[in-house]
Motif scaffolding. Structure first.
Motif, short mmCIF file in Angstrom:
data_model
loop_
_atom_site.label_atom_id
_atom_site.label_comp_id
_atom_site.label_asym_id
_atom_site.label_seq_id
_atom_site.Cartn_x
_atom_site.Cartn_y
_atom_site.Cartn_z
N MET A 1 -9.95 -6.32 -4.37
CA MET A 1 -8.57 -6.06 -3.95
C MET A 1 -8.20 -4.60 -4.22
O MET A 1 -7.50 -3.99 -3.41
CB MET A 1 -7.63 -7.04 -4.63
N ASN A 2 -8.70 -4.04 -5.30
CA ASN A 2 -8.46 -2.63 -5.58
C ASN A 2 -9.11 -1.75 -4.51
O ASN A 2 -8.50 -0.80 -4.01
CB ASN A 2 -8.99 -2.28 -6.97
N SER A 3 -10.33 -2.11 -4.11
CA SER A 3 -11.02 -1.37 -3.06
C SER A 3 -10.26 -1.46 -1.74
O SER A 3 -10.08 -0.46 -1.03
CB SER A 3 -12.44 -1.91 -2.90
N ARG A 4 -9.78 -2.66 -1.40
CA ARG A 4 -9.02 -2.83 -0.16
C ARG A 4 -7.71 -2.05 -0.18
O ARG A 4 -7.28 -1.55 0.86
CB ARG A 4 -8.70 -4.31 0.07
N SER A 5 -7.10 -1.94 -1.32
CA SER A 5 -5.81 -1.22 -1.40
C SER A 5 -5.98 0.26 -1.09
O SER A 5 -5.02 0.94 -0.74
CB SER A 5 -5.17 -1.41 -2.77
N ARG A 6 -7.20 0.75 -1.18
CA ARG A 6 -7.46 2.17 -0.90
C ARG A 6 -7.88 2.42 0.55
O ARG A 6 -8.14 3.56 0.93
CB ARG A 6 -8.52 2.69 -1.86
N VAL A 7 -7.97 1.36 1.35
CA VAL A 7 -8.34 1.52 2.76
C VAL A 7 -7.14 2.09 3.50
O VAL A 7 -6.06 1.51 3.50
CB VAL A 7 -8.78 0.17 3.37
N GLY A 8 -7.32 3.23 4.14
CA GLY A 8 -6.23 3.88 4.87
C GLY A 8 -5.85 3.13 6.13
O GLY A 8 -6.63 2.33 6.66
N SER A 9 -4.65 3.39 6.62
CA SER A 9 -4.15 2.66 7.78
C SER A 9 -4.98 2.93 9.04
O SER A 9 -5.19 2.03 9.84
CB SER A 9 -2.67 2.97 8.04
N ASP A 10 -5.47 4.15 9.21
CA ASP A 10 -6.32 4.44 10.38
C ASP A 10 -7.59 3.60 10.35
O ASP A 10 -8.01 3.06 11.37
CB ASP A 10 -6.69 5.92 10.43
N ARG A 11 -8.19 3.50 9.18
CA ARG A 11 -9.42 2.71 9.04
C ARG A 11 -9.12 1.22 9.25
O ARG A 11 -9.91 0.51 9.87
CB ARG A 11 -10.04 2.93 7.67
N ARG A 12 -7.97 0.76 8.77
CA ARG A 12 -7.59 -0.65 8.97
C ARG A 12 -7.42 -0.97 10.44
O ARG A 12 -7.87 -2.02 10.91
CB ARG A 12 -6.28 -0.96 8.24
N VAL A 13 -6.76 -0.07 11.17
CA VAL A 13 -6.54 -0.29 12.61
C VAL A 13 -7.88 -0.32 13.34
O VAL A 13 -8.13 -1.20 14.17
CB VAL A 13 -5.59 0.78 13.19
N ALA A 14 -8.75 0.62 13.04
CA ALA A 14 -10.07 0.67 13.68
C ALA A 14 -10.88 -0.58 13.33
O ALA A 14 -11.54 -1.17 14.19
CB ALA A 14 -10.82 1.93 13.27
N ALA A 15 -10.82 -0.99 12.07
CA ALA A 15 -11.54 -2.19 11.63
C ALA A 15 -11.00 -3.43 12.34
O ALA A 15 -11.77 -4.29 12.78
CB ALA A 15 -11.44 -2.35 10.12
N SER A 16 -9.68 -3.52 12.49
CA SER A 16 -9.08 -4.67 13.16
C SER A 16 -9.55 -4.76 14.61
O SER A 16 -9.84 -5.85 15.11
CB SER A 16 -7.55 -4.59 13.11
#
Length: 195
Positions: free
Chosen positions: A16-31
């Motif tokens: 969860m700590n690692s996920r909290s550091r995922v930036g929004s751009d990376r989240r959108v691309a991953a989604s």
């Protein structure tokens, strides 16, 4: 057993700590990558009913996961409603306007409830998780909601967990009640496990 619980808690905290550091751009691309890979699965294409979830916070899948699963098909999408005992009720997804804010930051469907047994109609279950190992053992957030849902799923149902890259591990701590998944989808790969 206490060691397994401690190991799970430690691993959950790290993930969860690692996920909290995922930036929004990376989240959108991953989604986007997860959506494309999920919809390309033959099991999804053949499914008449998919039980899924509405991602919150840093969970993989994106806010439009249910809409992506329903779009352009006659497929029914069931979404969970969290009960007071952390079990899951289910309701039919009827478009973005059918989701309302609920406790714990969740968005839930407002339609008629099917009961916890409603998941028995699913051909595919798309579930959240924090990690999965090479055996298909899934580590969730610890409430047991999806462990109960997976235990109720039909034997023939295919179970899929959505994860970020790096969350498929060699081993996650498992207890006797933990139910393995069949497939893990990450932005970079699809992993299939044998039961």
């Amino acid at each position: 057993m206490k060691d397994i619980l401690n190991d799970k808690a430690t691993l959950r905290s790290q993930l969860m700590n690692s996920r909290s550091r995922v930036g929004s751009d990376r989240r959108v691309a991953a989604s986007r990558a997860l959506r494309d890979a999920l919809l390309a699965l033959p099991e999804i294409a053949a499914a008449g009913t998919v039980a899924a979830y509405v991602p919150v916070g840093s969970e993989p899948g994106g806010r439009d996961l249910a809409e992506d699963l329903a779009a352009g098909s006659t497929r029914r999408v069931l979404l969970p409603v969290l009960l007071a005992d952390d079990d899951l009720d289910w309701a039919l997804y009827e478009g973005p306007a059918s989701l309302v804010p609920a406790g714990r930051g969740l968005r839930e469907p407002i339609g008629p409830r099917l009961g916890p047994e409603g998941v028995r109609t699913a051909d595919v279950l798309v579930v959240p998780g924090l990690a999965v190992d090479r055996r298909g053992m899934r580590l969730g957030r610890g409430g047991g909601s999806y462990d109960r849902a997976l235990a109720r799923a039909p034997k023939a149902a295919v179970t899929v967990v959505l994860l970020y890259d790096g969350e498929v591990l060699d081993e996650v701590p498992a207890e006797p009640h933990d139910v393995p998944v069949d497939i893990a989808v990450t932005p970079a790969a699809v992993y299939r496990f044998t039961r």
